[in-house]
Write a protein that holds these residues in place. Structure first.
Motif, PDB file in Angstrom:
ATOM      1  N   ASP A 180       0.851  -1.195   0.000  1.00 23.69           N
ATOM      2  CA  ASP A 180       0.000   0.000   0.000  1.00 23.69           C
ATOM      3  C   ASP A 180       0.885   1.242   0.000  1.00 23.69           C
ATOM      4  OD1 ASP A 180      -2.463  -1.241  -0.045  1.00 23.69           O
ATOM      5  OD2 ASP A 180      -2.673  -1.290   2.138  1.00 23.69           O
ATOM      6  N   PRO A 192       0.361   5.234  -0.831  1.00 19.80           N
ATOM      7  CA  PRO A 192      -0.438   6.361  -1.318  1.00 19.80           C
ATOM      8  C   PRO A 192       0.431   7.285  -2.166  1.00 19.80           C
ATOM      9  CG  PRO A 192       0.147   6.673   0.993  1.00 19.80           C
ATOM     10  CD  PRO A 192       0.610   5.295   0.609  1.00 19.80           C
ATOM     11  N   PRO A 193      -0.104   7.906  -3.207  1.00 18.11           N
ATOM     12  CA  PRO A 193      -1.540   8.025  -3.523  1.00 18.11           C
ATOM     13  C   PRO A 193      -2.031   6.987  -4.527  1.00 18.11           C
ATOM     14  CG  PRO A 193      -0.286   9.545  -4.865  1.00 18.11           C
ATOM     15  CD  PRO A 193       0.729   8.777  -4.050  1.00 18.11           C
ATOM     16  N   SER A 194      -1.495   5.757  -4.478  1.00 20.69           N
ATOM     17  CA  SER A 194      -1.824   4.768  -5.514  1.00 20.69           C
ATOM     18  C   SER A 194      -2.411   3.492  -4.925  1.00 20.69           C
ATOM     19  CB  SER A 194      -0.557   4.428  -6.318  1.00 20.69           C
ATOM     20  OG  SER A 194       0.021   5.591  -6.877  1.00 20.69           O
ATOM     21  N   ILE A 195      -3.181   3.604  -3.830  1.00 22.81           N
ATOM     22  CA  ILE A 195      -3.854   2.437  -3.253  1.00 22.81           C
ATOM     23  C   ILE A 195      -5.173   2.262  -3.996  1.00 22.81           C
ATOM     24  CG2 ILE A 195      -4.737   1.371  -1.158  1.00 22.81           C
ATOM     25  CD1 ILE A 195      -2.854   3.169   0.440  1.00 22.81           C
ATOM     26  N   GLN A 235      -8.977   9.666   0.064  1.00 19.35           N
ATOM     27  CA  GLN A 235      -8.303   8.881   1.101  1.00 19.35           C
ATOM     28  C   GLN A 235      -6.817   8.778   0.811  1.00 19.35           C
ATOM     29  OE1 GLN A 235     -10.836   5.412   0.671  1.00 19.35           O
ATOM     30  NE2 GLN A 235     -11.632   5.651   2.746  1.00 19.35           N
ATOM     31  N   ASN A 236      -6.470   8.542  -0.436  1.00 17.76           N
ATOM     32  CA  ASN A 236      -5.064   8.458  -0.818  1.00 17.76           C
ATOM     33  C   ASN A 236      -4.329   9.761  -0.525  1.00 17.76           C
ATOM     34  OD1 ASN A 236      -3.900   5.967  -2.239  1.00 17.76           O
ATOM     35  ND2 ASN A 236      -5.946   6.086  -3.155  1.00 17.76           N
ATOM     36  N   ARG A 237      -4.960  10.874  -0.863  1.00 10.22           N
ATOM     37  CA  ARG A 237      -4.299  12.169  -0.656  1.00 10.22           C
ATOM     38  C   ARG A 237      -4.165  12.508   0.826  1.00 10.22           C
ATOM     39  NH1 ARG A 237      -7.313  15.961  -4.963  1.00 10.22           N
ATOM     40  NH2 ARG A 237      -8.657  14.148  -5.211  1.00 10.22           N
TER      41      ARG A 237
END
Length: 347
Positions: A287, A289-292, A299-301
């Motif tokens: 996991d 972020p910001p690529s989940i 949520q990612n940001r």
């Protein structure tokens, strides 16, 4: 750099997303923590033995009951801020605990036991979970502070909290025991619930937001103090988490300091909307972020911004937080900070 990250974190809610969230609420989305209706309404709803009220601090339902009693006993002071006690600033605590339960963060991360996973153990709160242990200092300790402050009046019975199976020395279990071991922390929470303080803050139904700000100051002060006390104590529990979850846990604890400085209103609606941008499951290896992929862009940001903020604060030796707290030390500064936070919760 760090302040920029905080600004990003507070503006991730687009108008379209805000509208969608509002529509969901309008159709009857559940605001309350999971199993809220099953939590004990009154202190005497807990089991009693030998003239003592017995509360299992390692059971989700009992911790919810602690929160419900705090909310019910303080409800009369918040009637001007929303119907059905929705304006009570203590809602932030049980809503956060409910999110922890719903996302599996209270279960045994070591998987040595079935605590928090299945059957009769589903409501078990694991002492091996970092989130569980940290939350003890944001549930049981505030509750015992309120008992000492007289929020529940003169009690016929003493209150006794059952200990966990492990790490018993890391917790206290009664007003007297906690007063002896953590007097400063008990003072901070007791101040939140002193009846005289409530009367000062809210003597009239239509009182100004100025006094609400003072009440929020006390609650956030105690909240931050609990985290500061518990954080080094349970650092070793992070070993049971994946690296992304362990990093997020520390990022979250650091972010609370920044949020607290704004005196963010912690009522039911505000926190309910804010939690939509927290991860809906525990983070696992891979996991980033910001690529989940199964998290929303917001949520990612938020995860990325929390991480950036934490790193920037570490790089400056805590100076970033001190600068932020200085900006937030005035009413005008806090209004600015609250306005930024409202981007996450506005509709």
């Amino acid at each position: 750099f760090g302040i920029h990250a905080l600004l990003i974190m507070t503006v991730t809610l687009s108008p379209a997303t805000a509208t969608a969230q509002s529509e969901e609420d309008a159709t009857g989305e559940v605001f309350y923590p999971p199993l809220w209706d099953l939590a004990p309404e009154k202190l005497m709803d807990f089991p009693s033995k030998n003239n003592k009220i017995i509360i299992n601090g390692w059971n989700y339902r009992d911790r919810l009951g602690v929160y419900k009693n705090l909310l019910n006993s303080s409800a009369k002071y918040f009637t001007a801020f929303g119907s059905q006690n929705s304006g009570n600033i203590l809602w932030g605590l049980p809503l956060q605990h409910g999110w922890q339960f719903r996302t599996g963060r209270l279960a045994d991360p070591s998987h040595v036991t079935s605590c928090g996973y299945e059957g009769e153990d589903l409501l078990c709160v694991s002492v091996r979970s970092w989130w569980s242990c940290m939350n003890y200092y944001l549930s049981v300790i505030p509750f015992l502070g309120a008992v000492e402050a007289g929020l529940f009046g003169q009690l016929q019975y003493e209150i006794e909290i059952l200990p966990p199976e492990e790490r018993r020395d890391d917790f206290c279990y009664s007003v007297a025991g906690c007063r002896s071991r953590i007097p400063k922390l008990m003072d901070d929470w007791k101040a939140c619930f002193e009846v005289n303080n409530f009367t000062f803050f809210f003597p009239y139904p239509a009182n100004s937001s100025f006094k609400l700000d003072h009440a929020l100051h006390l609650v956030w002060k105690a909240h931050v103090a609990s985290i500061a006390y518990a954080l080094p104590k349970f650092q070793d529990s992070l070993k049971y988490f994946s690296d992304p979850e362990a990093n997020f846990s520390e990022d979250w604890a650091d972010a609370v300091d920044f949020i607290a400085a704004t005196h963010l209103t912690t009522d039911l609606l505000t926190i309910h909307k804010f939690q939509a941008f927290l991860p809906q499951r525990m983070l696992v290896e891979g996991d980033v972020p910001p690529s989940i992929s199964d998290f929303s862009p917001q949520q990612n940001r938020v995860l990325l911004s929390m991480s950036t903020l934490h790193k920037a604060n570490q790089l400056t030796g805590g100076l970033l937080l001190k600068l932020w707290q200085k900006v937030m030390s005035t009413e005008a500064g806090r209004k600015m900070g609250q306005k930024l936070m409202e981007y996450l919760t506005s509709s």
